[in-house]
Scaffold this motif. Structure first.
Motif, PDB file in Angstrom:
ATOM      1  N   ARG A 352       9.116  -6.217   8.602  1.00  0.00           N
ATOM      2  CA  ARG A 352      10.417  -6.598   8.031  1.00  0.00           C
ATOM      3  C   ARG A 352      10.275  -7.067   6.588  1.00  0.00           C
ATOM      4  O   ARG A 352      11.123  -6.776   5.733  1.00  0.00           O
ATOM      5  N   THR A 353       9.181  -7.776   6.305  1.00  0.00           N
ATOM      6  CA  THR A 353       8.990  -8.298   4.953  1.00  0.00           C
ATOM      7  C   THR A 353       8.692  -7.186   3.966  1.00  0.00           C
ATOM      8  O   THR A 353       9.299  -7.099   2.888  1.00  0.00           O
ATOM      9  N   LEU A 354       7.759  -6.298   4.317  1.00  0.00           N
ATOM     10  CA  LEU A 354       7.361  -5.241   3.391  1.00  0.00           C
ATOM     11  C   LEU A 354       8.424  -4.165   3.236  1.00  0.00           C
ATOM     12  O   LEU A 354       8.357  -3.349   2.316  1.00  0.00           O
ATOM     13  N   VAL A 356      11.391  -4.889   2.450  1.00  0.00           N
ATOM     14  CA  VAL A 356      12.299  -5.391   1.416  1.00  0.00           C
ATOM     15  C   VAL A 356      11.849  -4.843   0.064  1.00  0.00           C
ATOM     16  O   VAL A 356      10.722  -5.115  -0.374  1.00  0.00           O
ATOM     17  N   PRO A 357      12.688  -4.089  -0.630  1.00  0.00           N
ATOM     18  CA  PRO A 357      12.251  -3.448  -1.891  1.00  0.00           C
ATOM     19  C   PRO A 357      11.829  -4.436  -2.963  1.00  0.00           C
ATOM     20  O   PRO A 357      10.990  -4.113  -3.818  1.00  0.00           O
ATOM     21  N   GLU A 358      12.405  -5.642  -2.953  1.00  0.00           N
ATOM     22  CA  GLU A 358      12.123  -6.601  -4.024  1.00  0.00           C
ATOM     23  C   GLU A 358      10.733  -7.219  -3.946  1.00  0.00           C
ATOM     24  O   GLU A 358      10.317  -7.924  -4.879  1.00  0.00           O
ATOM     25  N   VAL A 359       9.985  -6.990  -2.860  1.00  0.00           N
ATOM     26  CA  VAL A 359       8.637  -7.562  -2.759  1.00  0.00           C
ATOM     27  C   VAL A 359       7.752  -6.908  -3.816  1.00  0.00           C
ATOM     28  O   VAL A 359       7.656  -5.683  -3.906  1.00  0.00           O
ATOM     29  N   SER A 360       7.092  -7.718  -4.627  1.00  0.00           N
ATOM     30  CA  SER A 360       6.317  -7.209  -5.762  1.00  0.00           C
ATOM     31  C   SER A 360       5.043  -6.512  -5.293  1.00  0.00           C
ATOM     32  O   SER A 360       4.555  -6.766  -4.179  1.00  0.00           O
ATOM     33  N   PRO A 361       4.463  -5.632  -6.141  1.00  0.00           N
ATOM     34  CA  PRO A 361       3.193  -4.968  -5.788  1.00  0.00           C
ATOM     35  C   PRO A 361       2.073  -5.954  -5.477  1.00  0.00           C
ATOM     36  O   PRO A 361       1.246  -5.721  -4.598  1.00  0.00           O
ATOM     37  N   ARG A 366      -1.254  -8.195  -1.002  1.00  0.00           N
ATOM     38  CA  ARG A 366      -1.765  -9.327  -0.227  1.00  0.00           C
ATOM     39  C   ARG A 366      -1.360  -9.241   1.249  1.00  0.00           C
ATOM     40  O   ARG A 366      -2.137  -9.586   2.141  1.00  0.00           O
ATOM     41  N   LEU A 367      -0.131  -8.757   1.517  1.00  0.00           N
ATOM     42  CA  LEU A 367       0.395  -8.764   2.882  1.00  0.00           C
ATOM     43  C   LEU A 367       0.083  -7.483   3.656  1.00  0.00           C
ATOM     44  O   LEU A 367      -0.060  -7.537   4.888  1.00  0.00           O
ATOM     45  N   THR A 384       5.365   0.807  10.835  1.00  0.00           N
ATOM     46  CA  THR A 384       4.138   0.376  10.164  1.00  0.00           C
ATOM     47  C   THR A 384       3.474   1.540   9.448  1.00  0.00           C
ATOM     48  O   THR A 384       3.010   1.404   8.308  1.00  0.00           O
ATOM     49  N   VAL A 385       3.437   2.694  10.096  1.00  0.00           N
ATOM     50  CA  VAL A 385       2.850   3.878   9.466  1.00  0.00           C
ATOM     51  C   VAL A 385       3.602   4.222   8.190  1.00  0.00           C
ATOM     52  O   VAL A 385       3.006   4.518   7.144  1.00  0.00           O
ATOM     53  N   ASP A 386       4.931   4.198   8.251  1.00  0.00           N
ATOM     54  CA  ASP A 386       5.730   4.516   7.065  1.00  0.00           C
ATOM     55  C   ASP A 386       5.466   3.512   5.944  1.00  0.00           C
ATOM     56  O   ASP A 386       5.299   3.897   4.770  1.00  0.00           O
TER      57      ASP A 386
END
Length: 919
Positions: A352-354, A356-361, A366-367, A384-386
């Motif tokens: 769910r976290t990853l 989100v498009p706004e999560v930085s590279p 790290r995640l 998860t694969v995607d």
């Protein structure tokens, strides 16, 4: 019988309706519990049809009913809404009852103004002669919710969906019904927990909770908003802290929310919504700035708990707009879950976290490794694969991070998704990228490529990958890398029959303090158990399965646990533990429906069971359709065994070209791999298919290649199969005596393993060849052949060991062996094999003299008719039954018609129920 009819007050109520006394029943249930439904059930009682019946709804401006004369049933709904005049009328009816009056009052206890008295204060003065009962309606348990889901959705609802439905609805029948109406209209072939979440809040529930919230004073509503934001029961201190209320003001607000039936004390000292789905309905209507402040306070309150629920803290921080602290809480929550073995929890949170498009590279780098590591030991997740596929394409990603993600992505594609080609590409790329910068992780990629079960690669290549991995692990000094190598070395040793196999398995770090080492140990145990079972080491395999299941439960390795359960199905199939095995296979396949690689064990066993039970169409569906993976996406031993089952099915249908083509293709794959023990379930049928189709040279080559490949290997199941293969070749070539010897050798080996079904098949083969040899000698000598020893040999006939006579068993001994086969097939439930063996037995055993006085078979099934009926009921067509029993299709058609007429069956399928009448 309805719930009302089963209640303890049912008998007194019926007595009152018959004119014997008076009764009062108070039906108490919160909104949606089904009070009106109970009244409807009582209105439909047979006894009620003979008396005056009156339905009355309080607060609806209706005149009170007339129940003055004779037996009467008074059904009153919504007593909590009664006006003062209506309550006074009901008081008189209750306090001065007459003979034959049954009164039922239904109400919501939460709307009685806190008195708990349905007719207000003062309490009613119940007369001595009145039988008074209280019937409290309870929420549905999960089993009752499952029944409701089954009635509405059929088989579409998964167990996870049912559990989620029960949780969100609080078991309130009306909420369950409303949710199911949405799901019926909006879900596809399967209804999952995600579908239940997506169904939203039913209109009835949303309007009820908002109307009750709106009835509160404005100063009291923050405590309800706080409960909506928390979305879980909380103690008084936490709830009021999130609401921003304290002291007397907070206490009064909580009391008002409880009195207004908006909140409930759902557990001792903990307050929230009786129906969890009410929380989002409330939360949606909280003004935005106020909602953010509530989330901010909720995050602060929850972070002070010990241990802190970091996943919930993360949710509140994100809703409060605190992006940096949100991601830090996500990382803490994920690491905590992984350390505790709760990998699926970590996977869901990180997905769910990853997403989100706004999560930085930087944050993704790290995640994402945390997600990848959990996904490898958890269950399949296409999301998860995607996510990982998108992350590894980021050009700004550090090489070591990309390589680590490729490693775990490759493992997921390989093991859980079943995309072997893509999985190998990712693993090989990972090994290349990591070999210089992260040699420890490179060793893990090489360890995965060293596993021989997949169709790609040959045994020498797998051993080379393991050699390279061992060197990197040794130089790295990393315990987890060394554990990964140890796990693969141990399982490969079991596969190949290495004398050190047991020692290597025993040395796995099952008691390590490192979670990573334990995860590798459980992988090694699962793989070793599977390899032992394929080799025929059933006792050791069962011990390894128990150990692997115990360790996988302790480490949270759900993928390993599922693979072990699949191996257990194979073990039970081979060792004759068939009771409820079909149902267990179907349950396993349903649980692993999203992971075809894992579900493949269940598909094969279920298909072979269907074949033995005579349902060939069903067998084909389980083996090739219904989500069964293709041979290119199936572990090598399982692909070979499935091919063997399909070859046998084609042979039974007398489709020799198809059987031979399937045999050649499957054999070539085994030969390319070079692990000959994996040909054990294919070889006998492949040899028979080639020989019967006219390719005797090809059949001989298979036998020789198989035996040479097994040289020096002590795999008992494979050596038994080699003897069976030689027997099948000899039988097809007319060398009866040699066939008898080889069949008996195979049967003795299968008896020792033990494998009762294979023992019966090979014992039947020996008897069949012995009888054919006897018939040939009789034709040559002009009379029946005699056993040259003249000594009884019944014991050998029963257990399939070598006979005393050099010329084979006598006819009597072969017949005795066949009877043992019929008994074994019958005990297993192998309908098809039972019918075939009985047909052979009838052709060779002396006809029984009819006993005096025994009734004729005019209205009973003859033995032949019963055989035909059993096969027809199992699903075989007439032409297929004709092949099994060596009859003409016309004769089979006549037998089926007579069986239907004699038994009164409604159809061919119905013969399964009616064909077993006593003779």
């Amino acid at each position: 019988m309805t719930a009302a009819q089963r209640s303890p007050w049912s008998a007194p109520l019926r007595l009152a309706l018959a004119g014997g006394g008076s009764v009062l029943v108070l039906v108490e249930g919160t909104a949606g519990m089904g009070k009106s439904h109970v009244l409807h059930e009582l209105d439909a009682l047979p006894e009620a049809a003979e008396v005056r019946r009156a339905r009355w709804r309080c607060g609806a401006a209706e005149e009170p009913p007339d129940t003055a004369d004779g037996p009467a049933l008074l059904l009153v709904d919504d007593v909590h809404r009664a006006t003062a005049d209506e309550r006074q009328w009901l008081r008189r009816a209750v306090e001065r009852p007459r003979e034959g009056l049954a009164t039922v009052l239904a109400y919501r206890p939460e709307e009685l103004g806190g008195t708990g008295l349905p007719l207000g204060t003062p309490a009613v003065s119940y007369p001595p002669g009145l039988a008074a009962f209280r019937h409290r309606l309870r929420a549905w348990d999960v089993e009752r919710v499952r029944l409701a889901a089954s009635e509405t959705l059929g088989e579409r609802a998964t167990w996870e969906a049912v559990a989620r439905l029960h949780l969100l609805s609080g078991g309130v029948p009306q909420v369950v019904t409303d949710l199911l109406a949405v799901l019926r209209a909006g879900t596809g072939p399967r209804c999952t927990a995600a579908d239940v979440d997506a169904a939203g809040v039913p209109v009835r529930l949303a309007e009820l909770v908002m109307s009750r919230t709106g009835a509160l004073a404005a100063a009291d509503r923050p405590v309800v908003w706080a409960a909506g934001v928390l979305d879980e029961p909380a103690d008084r201190g936490e709830l009021l802290a999130v609401a921003g209320l304290d002291g007397t003001r907070g206490r009064d607000a909580l009391l008002a929310a409880l009195s207004g039936a908006v909140l409930s004390e759902v557990a001792e000292g903990r307050y929230g919504f009786a129906v969890p789905l009410a929380a989002p309905a409330v939360r949606e209507h909280v003004p935005g700035p106020v909602r953010q402040e509530l989330h901010e306070r909720a995050a602060r309150v929850l972070s002070r708990r010990r241990p802190a629920p970091w996943a919930e803290v993360a949710r509140h921080r994100r809703a409060a707009g605190r992006r940096g602290s949100w991601l830090r809480a996500v990382e803490k929550a994920a690491r905590t879950a992984v350390e505790s073995g709760r990998h699926q929890e970590a996977i869901g949170l990180l997905e769910r976290t990853l997403a989100v498009p706004e999560v930085s590279p930087v944050d993704r780098a790290r995640l994402a490794p945390l997600l990848a590591r959990s996904a490898v030991v958890g269950l399949r997740s296409d999301q998860t694969v995607d996510v990982l596929t998108q992350v590894v394409r980021d050009p700004g990603l550090p090489v070591d991070v990309r390589g680590e993600l490729r490693l775990d992505l490759g493992l997921m594609l390989y093991n859980q998704i079943g995309d072997l080609a893509a999985g190998v590409r990712e693993l090989e790329a990972a090994a290349e990228e990591l070999s210089e910068v992260r040699p420890t992780l490179a060793a893990r990629a090489m360890v995965a490529l060293a596993m021989p079960e997949w169709p790609t690669g040959a045994l020498p290549g797998h051993r080379e990958w393991l050699r390279r991995a061992a060197g990197l692990a040794r130089d790295s000094g990393n315990d987890v890398a060394r554990a990964a190598v140890a796990a693969s070395r141990a399982s490969l040793a079991v596969v190949c029959g290495d004398p050190r196999a047991r020692q290597l398995v025993a040395a796995l770090p099952v008691d390590s303090t490192s979670a990573g080492c334990r995860e590798q140990a459980v992988r090694g145990l699962c793989n070793a158990a599977d390899a032992a079972v394929w080799r025929g080491s059933y006792h050791w395999g069962r011990e390894l399965l128990a150990a692997s299941l115990d360790l996988s439960a302790r480490t949270g390795a759900l993928y390993a646990e599922q693979t072990a359960q699949g191996t257990r199905l194979l073990l039970d199939w081979w060792t004759g533990q068939w009771n409820e095995l079909g149902a267990r296979c179907e349950q396993f396949i349903a649980r692993a429906a999203d992971m075809p690689v894992v579900a493949a064990d269940g598909h094969m066993v279920r298909g072979m069971l269907a074949f033995a039970q005579g349902d060939w169409a069903e067998a084909l569906r389980w083996l090739t359709a219904l989500g069964a993976p293709s041979p290119q996406c199936t572990r090598m031993p399982l692909a070979a065994a499935t091919a063997g089952a399909l070859v046998r099915l084609a042979l039974a249908r007398d489709d020799l070209p198809a059987a031979a083509d399937q045999a050649r293709s499957a054999w070539a794959a085994v030969a390319d791999k070079g692990i000959w023990t994996w040909a054990a379930e294919l070889a006998p049928w492949a040899v028979e298919a080639l020989a019967r189709s006219g390719d005797t040279a090809g059949a001989r080559h298979l036998v020789v290649e198989f035996e040479q490949g097994l040289a020096g290997d002590d795999a008992s199941a494979a050596h038994a199969a080699a003897a069976w293969s030689r027997a099948a070749l000899a039988e097809c070539e007319g060398r009866r005596r040699e066939a008898v010897r080889s069949y008996r050798k195979a049967a003795a080996a299968y008896r020792t393993l033990p494998r009762p079904y294979a023992w019966a098949l090979t014992t039947e083969g020996a008897a069949r060849c012995a009888l054919a040899q006897d018939a040939e000698r009789a034709d040559a000598d002009g009379g029946p052949a005699q056993d040259r020893t003249g000594e009884p040999d019944g014991a050998n006939g029963a257990n399939g060991t070598a006979g005393a006579s050099g010329d084979g068993r006598s006819r009597a001994h072969a017949v005795a062996a066949l009877r043992h086969c019929v008994d074994e097939y019958t005990a297993l439930g192998a309908v098809y094999d039972t019918a075939r063996a009985r047909a052979l037995l009838r052709a060779h055993q002396p006809a029984e003299a009819r006993r005096p006085g025994r009734p004729a078979l005019d209205d009973r099934l003859s033995p032949r008719e019963r055989e035909v009926a059993e096969l027809a009921a199992s699903g075989l067509m007439n032409r297929e039954i004709a092949v099994v029993l060596h009859l003409s299709p016309r004769t089979v058609e006549q037998h089926v018609a007579r069986a239907i007429r004699k038994t009164g069956a409604l159809s061919r399928r119905d013969l399964l129920r009616t064909s077993g009448e006593p003779q």
